[in-house]
Write a protein that holds these residues in place. Structure first.
Motif, mmCIF file in Angstrom:
data_model
loop_
_atom_site.group_PDB
_atom_site.id
_atom_site.type_symbol
_atom_site.label_atom_id
_atom_site.label_comp_id
_atom_site.label_asym_id
_atom_site.label_seq_id
_atom_site.Cartn_x
_atom_site.Cartn_y
_atom_site.Cartn_z
ATOM 1 N N LYS A 188 -74.256 -24.148 -6.417
ATOM 2 C CA LYS A 188 -73.047 -24.123 -6.716
ATOM 3 C C LYS A 188 -72.820 -22.648 -6.629
ATOM 4 C CE LYS A 188 -72.421 -27.910 -9.528
ATOM 5 N NZ LYS A 188 -72.725 -28.146 -11.200
ATOM 6 N N MET A 192 -82.886 -14.998 -3.546
ATOM 7 C CA MET A 192 -83.029 -15.392 -2.179
ATOM 8 C C MET A 192 -82.313 -16.538 -1.972
ATOM 9 S SD MET A 192 -85.777 -15.586 -4.255
ATOM 10 C CE MET A 192 -87.217 -16.390 -4.375
ATOM 11 N N CYS A 193 -82.020 -17.557 -2.871
ATOM 12 C CA CYS A 193 -81.426 -18.851 -2.799
ATOM 13 C C CYS A 193 -79.987 -18.632 -3.444
ATOM 14 C CB CYS A 193 -82.157 -19.753 -3.575
ATOM 15 S SG CYS A 193 -83.827 -19.865 -3.153
ATOM 16 N N HIS A 194 -79.699 -17.984 -4.317
ATOM 17 C CA HIS A 194 -78.272 -18.049 -5.114
ATOM 18 C C HIS A 194 -77.377 -16.801 -4.322
ATOM 19 C CE1 HIS A 194 -78.710 -21.138 -8.112
ATOM 20 N NE2 HIS A 194 -80.055 -20.828 -7.940
ATOM 21 N N ASP A 248 -88.467 -21.194 -13.619
ATOM 22 C CA ASP A 248 -89.054 -20.058 -13.734
ATOM 23 C C ASP A 248 -89.776 -19.708 -15.036
ATOM 24 O OD1 ASP A 248 -89.210 -17.668 -11.900
ATOM 25 O OD2 ASP A 248 -87.736 -16.525 -12.766
ATOM 26 N N LEU A 255 -78.328 -24.865 -18.785
ATOM 27 C CA LEU A 255 -78.574 -23.825 -18.040
ATOM 28 C C LEU A 255 -79.986 -23.431 -18.369
ATOM 29 C CD1 LEU A 255 -75.275 -21.820 -17.771
ATOM 30 C CD2 LEU A 255 -76.028 -23.696 -15.989
ATOM 31 N N TYR A 293 -83.222 -11.545 -11.678
ATOM 32 C CA TYR A 293 -82.371 -12.328 -10.669
ATOM 33 C C TYR A 293 -82.360 -11.865 -9.302
ATOM 34 C CZ TYR A 293 -78.258 -14.710 -8.690
ATOM 35 O OH TYR A 293 -77.620 -15.252 -7.664
ATOM 36 N N ALA A 352 -76.667 -27.470 -1.741
ATOM 37 C CA ALA A 352 -76.711 -26.034 -1.863
ATOM 38 C C ALA A 352 -76.289 -25.801 -3.400
ATOM 39 C CB ALA A 352 -75.824 -25.414 -1.053
ATOM 40 N N PRO A 361 -87.109 -24.258 -8.026
ATOM 41 C CA PRO A 361 -88.271 -24.288 -8.814
ATOM 42 C C PRO A 361 -87.897 -23.612 -10.184
ATOM 43 C CG PRO A 361 -88.453 -22.426 -7.344
ATOM 44 C CD PRO A 361 -87.170 -23.203 -7.016
ATOM 45 N N ASP A 421 -86.186 -13.186 -8.564
ATOM 46 C CA ASP A 421 -86.550 -14.598 -8.463
ATOM 47 C C ASP A 421 -85.294 -15.588 -8.101
ATOM 48 O OD1 ASP A 421 -88.793 -14.034 -9.368
ATOM 49 O OD2 ASP A 421 -88.530 -14.418 -11.574
ATOM 50 N N CYS A 422 -84.003 -15.339 -7.973
ATOM 51 C CA CYS A 422 -83.028 -16.077 -7.648
ATOM 52 C C CYS A 422 -82.096 -15.763 -6.620
ATOM 53 C CB CYS A 422 -82.017 -15.845 -9.019
ATOM 54 S SG CYS A 422 -82.943 -15.933 -10.505
ATOM 55 N N ILE A 470 -82.312 -25.799 -16.947
ATOM 56 C CA ILE A 470 -82.479 -25.691 -15.317
ATOM 57 C C ILE A 470 -83.403 -24.510 -14.995
ATOM 58 C CG2 ILE A 470 -81.389 -25.229 -13.151
ATOM 59 C CD1 ILE A 470 -78.805 -27.134 -14.404
ATOM 60 N N MET A 502 -71.277 -27.213 -17.760
ATOM 61 C CA MET A 502 -72.886 -27.198 -18.646
ATOM 62 C C MET A 502 -73.046 -26.479 -19.585
ATOM 63 S SD MET A 502 -74.630 -26.577 -14.736
ATOM 64 C CE MET A 502 -75.126 -27.878 -13.535
ATOM 65 N N MET A 510 -80.100 -24.498 1.738
ATOM 66 C CA MET A 510 -80.700 -25.620 0.699
ATOM 67 C C MET A 510 -79.604 -26.638 0.809
ATOM 68 S SD MET A 510 -83.364 -24.626 -1.936
ATOM 69 C CE MET A 510 -82.780 -23.346 -2.173
HETATM 70 C C1 HEC Z 1 -85.821 -22.019 -4.071
HETATM 71 C C2 HEC Z 1 -84.403 -21.527 -4.098
HETATM 72 C C3 HEC Z 1 -83.812 -21.348 -5.480
HETATM 73 C C4 HEC Z 1 -84.401 -20.410 -6.514
HETATM 74 C C5 HEC Z 1 -85.614 -19.415 -6.140
HETATM 75 C C6 HEC Z 1 -83.570 -20.473 -7.671
HETATM 76 N N1 HEC Z 1 -82.745 -21.325 -7.356
HETATM 77 FE FE1 HEC Z 1 -81.323 -22.211 -8.874
HETATM 78 N N2 HEC Z 1 -80.675 -23.582 -7.765
HETATM 79 C C7 HEC Z 1 -81.174 -23.901 -6.406
HETATM 80 C C8 HEC Z 1 -80.702 -24.976 -5.923
HETATM 81 C C9 HEC Z 1 -80.814 -25.639 -4.653
HETATM 82 C C10 HEC Z 1 -79.914 -25.586 -7.125
HETATM 83 C C11 HEC Z 1 -79.239 -26.933 -7.099
HETATM 84 C C12 HEC Z 1 -79.950 -27.829 -7.308
HETATM 85 C C13 HEC Z 1 -79.518 -29.576 -7.664
HETATM 86 O O1 HEC Z 1 -78.217 -29.541 -7.461
HETATM 87 O O2 HEC Z 1 -80.013 -30.135 -6.861
HETATM 88 C C14 HEC Z 1 -79.936 -24.616 -8.048
HETATM 89 C C15 HEC Z 1 -78.967 -24.809 -9.368
HETATM 90 C C16 HEC Z 1 -79.148 -23.761 -10.239
HETATM 91 C C17 HEC Z 1 -78.217 -23.804 -11.386
HETATM 92 C C18 HEC Z 1 -77.438 -25.013 -11.645
HETATM 93 C C19 HEC Z 1 -76.136 -24.838 -11.011
HETATM 94 C C20 HEC Z 1 -76.298 -25.512 -9.851
HETATM 95 O O3 HEC Z 1 -75.776 -24.988 -8.655
HETATM 96 O O4 HEC Z 1 -76.379 -26.977 -9.634
HETATM 97 C C21 HEC Z 1 -78.451 -22.455 -11.788
HETATM 98 C C22 HEC Z 1 -77.938 -21.946 -13.030
HETATM 99 C C23 HEC Z 1 -79.370 -22.068 -11.263
HETATM 100 N N3 HEC Z 1 -79.878 -22.534 -10.135
HETATM 101 C C24 HEC Z 1 -79.930 -20.756 -11.782
HETATM 102 C C25 HEC Z 1 -81.008 -20.110 -11.190
HETATM 103 C C26 HEC Z 1 -81.644 -18.870 -11.440
HETATM 104 C C27 HEC Z 1 -81.193 -17.974 -12.840
HETATM 105 C C28 HEC Z 1 -82.793 -18.474 -10.944
HETATM 106 C C29 HEC Z 1 -83.688 -17.640 -10.905
HETATM 107 C C30 HEC Z 1 -84.328 -17.393 -12.169
HETATM 108 C C31 HEC Z 1 -82.838 -19.696 -9.727
HETATM 109 N N4 HEC Z 1 -81.652 -20.470 -9.956
HETATM 110 C C32 HEC Z 1 -83.734 -19.578 -8.586
HETATM 111 C C33 HEC Z 1 -82.232 -23.035 -5.720
HETATM 112 C C34 HEC Z 1 -82.843 -22.088 -6.319
#
Ligand code: HEC
Length: 128
Positions: free
Chosen positions: A76, A57-59, A106, A92, A51, A74, A104, A54-55, A95, A87, A71
């Motif tokens: 949640k 930087m955005c979350h 993973d 999950l 996490y 954004a 993107p 990979d995650c 996604i 969900m 983004m």
């Molecule tokens: C480049 C940025 C980016 C990365 C890297 C990324 N996410 Fe996300 N993620 C987002 C965005 C933006 C959304 C919302 C997408 C939408 O609703 O269109 C999202 C949505 C989600 C959601 C669904 C809840 C929601 O907000 O809609 C989950 C769970 C989630 N991400 C988990 C992860 C996990 C775990 C990783 C790493 C393995 C990860 N994400 C990597 C940007 C990212």
């Protein structure tokens, strides 16, 4: 004279070949499939590490959606228990594996077991 009758089964087999062998991966995540993975301290430590790579930087490191990359829409706030309540684990999984909107997937980096562990980790970010 009986030949056509014998040829018929062969034709049927050609028209409907037996199912291809299923690759030895866990069942695809569909519908409300329950998470097949039981978390261990080790698997969750690994999920936390992934996490961070990979995650976060955005979350955001805590999952609050305030990562370095902003983004729209954004992500949640995963620390809010209501964010993921509608969900399923399979949602999950899908996604995280294939991505959503600007996120993107993973699936290339994480194996299915790791993805299921990530689902558990992501849920654990919610404040109790
Ligand atoms: C480049 C940025 C980016 C990365 C890297 C990324 N996410 Fe996300 N993620 C987002 C965005 C933006 C959304 C919302 C997408 C939408 O609703 O269109 C999202 C949505 C989600 C959601 C669904 C809840 C929601 O907000 O809609 C989950 C769970 C989630 N991400 C988990 C992860 C996990 C775990 C990783 C790493 C393995 C990860 N994400 C990597 C940007 C990212």
């Amino acid at each position: 004279m009986l030949k056509p009758f014998f040829a018929l089964p062969a034709l049927v087999v050609l028209a409907f070949p037996p199912q291809q062998p299923v690759p030895a991966t866990p069942a695809p995540a569909t519908g409300n499939m329950a998470n097949p993975v039981k978390p261990t301290a080790e698997s969750q430590a690994k999920a936390k590490k992934m996490y961070g790579y990979d995650c976060a930087m955005c979350h955001g490191p805590t999952g609050d959606g305030k990562g370095d990359i902003a983004m729209k829409p954004a992500p949640k706030d995963l620390t809010d228990p209501s964010s993921l309540k509608d969900m399923s684990d399979a949602d999950l999984f899908a996604i995280i594996k294939t991505g959503k909107g600007q996120m993107p997937g993973d699936g290339d980096r994480l194996k299915d077991d790791d993805l299921w562990n990530m689902v558990i980790y992501v849920r654990s970010l919610a404040k109790k």
